[in-house]
Write an enzyme that holds these catalytic residues in place. Structure first.
Site, mmCIF file in Angstrom:
data_model
loop_
_atom_site.group_PDB
_atom_site.id
_atom_site.type_symbol
_atom_site.label_atom_id
_atom_site.label_comp_id
_atom_site.label_asym_id
_atom_site.label_seq_id
_atom_site.Cartn_x
_atom_site.Cartn_y
_atom_site.Cartn_z
ATOM 1 N N SER A 178 5.653 -57.332 -0.412
ATOM 2 C CA SER A 178 4.514 -58.228 -0.577
ATOM 3 C C SER A 178 4.679 -59.436 0.351
ATOM 4 O O SER A 178 4.855 -59.278 1.550
ATOM 5 C CB SER A 178 4.367 -58.627 -2.049
ATOM 6 O OG SER A 178 3.123 -59.237 -2.274
ATOM 7 N N GLU B 137 0.347 -51.830 3.719
ATOM 8 C CA GLU B 137 -0.143 -51.624 2.359
ATOM 9 C C GLU B 137 -0.844 -52.894 1.906
ATOM 10 O O GLU B 137 -0.668 -53.960 2.492
ATOM 11 C CB GLU B 137 1.009 -51.267 1.413
ATOM 12 C CG GLU B 137 2.118 -52.307 1.330
ATOM 13 C CD GLU B 137 1.848 -53.440 0.356
ATOM 14 O OE1 GLU B 137 1.050 -53.250 -0.589
ATOM 15 O OE2 GLU B 137 2.419 -54.532 0.545
ATOM 16 N N HIS C 45 2.286 -52.013 -3.732
ATOM 17 C CA HIS C 45 2.309 -52.650 -5.045
ATOM 18 C C HIS C 45 2.108 -51.583 -6.120
ATOM 19 O O HIS C 45 0.985 -51.329 -6.574
ATOM 20 C CB HIS C 45 1.211 -53.701 -5.142
ATOM 21 C CG HIS C 45 1.448 -54.916 -4.311
ATOM 22 N ND1 HIS C 45 1.431 -54.897 -2.933
ATOM 23 C CD2 HIS C 45 1.704 -56.211 -4.669
ATOM 24 C CE1 HIS C 45 1.665 -56.119 -2.478
ATOM 25 N NE2 HIS C 45 1.835 -56.922 -3.502
#
Length: 353
Positions: free
Chosen positions: A142, A248, A318
């Site tokens: 992230s 992502e 995630h």
């Protein structure tokens, strides 16, 4: 929970702070791949908060329990408990925690508690010479993308897109972590079936969609799309010529995915790469937006014309379980089968003192 989208506009200004020329030795080192020593039982893991603050103290205990269960020894960074608004302390203090852990010969790995927002703010304050001279494992995902990508760009150190401290640490995640970072295996990554699909005639979840077929080898680079895209134009983006780019995202409107990919295209990033993987994107649907493109259409528009092996739907991002991928290591991808094959161990056989 705060999202990075509310603060993303500050990143360009922050990156502009770092305009100093790096020492020649550091520039030369960044062109060479450096592998950190592997983990072993009893290795010390530095626990840091480089981004968002942790407000519930029980969560510090949970992360330390996870580290101990891995057979490792947790060591809290000096400012890990700090709070400065939504950040885990002042920028300089968060950066100093990273610098000190890299300089500490007892520490073998650095594990962030969580992502959130804030890593890009500390990039100008990291001591990349210290990091280069003291290679060790740093892992996360992230917002931690900024740290992983910048450290590889500035030093050549292989970093790892993998769990943060407060992820699930279920069996599959833990096994991936051990195979890559303890035993140094050349792992083949492929989507596993979801448990719900075991009773079905067909696979429903975690299917792959080939954009362009084929195989290719190259250096694996990537992470979170919105964080990665903000590094464009800064000194913290690695050389992507011939690389395999994986991205992502989570809970972004489709037009924002389009915006980020358009940015990479206009900046010339996409024309440099030789392979492309898009991972999971939970919550990335057209929703109630009238006339919205789909994620599949956006990816096709930007990636298909590149005529490079590419697919989307990889179990990266995630989600439960967070697999451990090397950033900066050589891999081979097969866009027909959706596999990523490590061509080399991502860690060295040396051990920290």
């Amino acid at each position: 929970m705060l999202t990075r989208r509310d603060f993303i506009k500050t990143v360009a200004a922050t990156a502009a702070v770092s305009t100093l020329t790096q020492p020649l030795s550091l520039v030369q080192a960044a062109s060479k791949v450096i592998k950190p020593p592997h983990l072993k039982p009893g290795s010390v893991v530095g626990i840091v908060s480089p981004a968002s603050a942790t407000f519930v103290h029980e969560e510090f205990d949970i992360v330390q329990d996870a580290v101990r269960a891995l057979g490792l020894v947790p060591q809290l960074a000096p400012h890990v408990l700090d709070q400065y608004g939504y950040l885990a302390g002042k920028d300089g203090d968060r950066a100093n925690d990273i610098n000190q852990l890299f300089a500490d010969p007892k520490v073998a790995a650095i594990l962030p508690i969580r992502g959130g927002w804030g890593c890009s703010r500390i990039l100008p304050y990291l001591d990349y010479q210290v990091i280069q001279n003291n290679p060790k494992i740093i892992v996360g995902f992230s917002d931690i993308t900024a740290l992983l990508v910048a450290i590889h760009a500035k030093t050549g150190l292989v970093t790892f897109h993998g769990p943060n401290g407060l992820t699930s640490w279920r069996t599959q995640q833990t096994e991936s972590f051990r195979r890559v970072l303890f035993t140094g295996e050349k792992v083949i990554f492929k989507n596993d079936k979801d448990a719900d699909d075991n009773d079905r005639l067909m696979q429903v979840k975690y299917r792959i969609r080939t954009i362009n077929p084929g195989k290719v080898r190259g250096k694996l680079i990537g992470g979170n799309l919105s964080v990665f895209s903000t590094l464009v134009g800064s000194p913290y983006l690695p050389d992507l010529k011939g690389a395999i780019l994986f991205l992502e995202e989570v809970e972004e409107n489709i037009y924002r995915i389009d915006r980020f990919l358009t940015h990479l295209k206009l900046a010339g990033v996409l024309k440099q790469i030789d392979g492309f993987i898009f991972g999971q994107c939970p919550g990335c649907t057209p929703g109630s937006d009238y006339g919205s493109l789909t994620l599949e259409q956006v990816l096709s528009d930007h990636i298909k014309p590149l005529n490079i092996p590419a697919w989307h739907g990889a179990t990266i991002g995630h989600m439960e379980n967070i697999l451990t991928f090397p950033i900066g290591s050589q891999v081979e991808i097969n866009a027909n089968s959706g596999t990523i094959t490590m061509l080399e161990s991502a860690v060295s056989s040396e051990q920290n003192n």
